[in-house]
Design a protein around this motif. Structure first.
Motif: not given
Length: 131
Positions: A102-107, A117-119, A124-125
């Protein structure tokens, strides 16, 4: 040789005669059934979604999607939804290039490139592995 030809003619005349309207309706019905079962090119739909929350603080989700991708594309994930992505991304296992989070998550790629992983900002991961 004449009798087999005569038999063939007799068989043709035994068919029931149907109006052209009947055949038109039958053809349109068949085409409608065929069309409704197919996805539009470049789209995906989720077919099954299973969740396993038997372990504490951990949920395992398995999702199956059906995609009708265009040439050069393959089923993948964009913004946490099934989507058609460039086949080269999957072939090279550069998962984060398809923007799966998602936009606010880091990949981040997993070490063995088996997934990503999406952080979330809160820490939360979410880990995703490709089969």
């Amino acid at each position: 040789m004449a009798p087999p030809v005569q038999r063939r003619r007799d068989a043709c005349t035994r068919w029931p005669r149907m109006s052209s309207t009947f055949w038109a309706v039958l053809l349109l019905t068949a085409l409608l059934l065929l069309y409704c079962g197919q996805l539009a090119a470049g789209t995906c739909e989720i077919v099954t979604l299973d969740r396993d929350s038997s372990q504490p603080r951990r949920t395992i989700a398995r999702q199956t999607a059906r995609c009708a991708c265009k040439k050069g594309q393959i089923a993948g994930t964009t913004r946490a939804r099934p989507a058609c992505v460039d086949a080269g991304i999957v072939r090279k296992k550069q998962w984060c290039e398809m923007v799966p989070c998602l936009e606010d998550e880091g990949c981040d790629l997993l070490v063995n490139k088996s997934g990503w992983t999406c952080t979330q900002p809160g820490g939360r991961v979410k880990t995703t592995t490709a089969l």
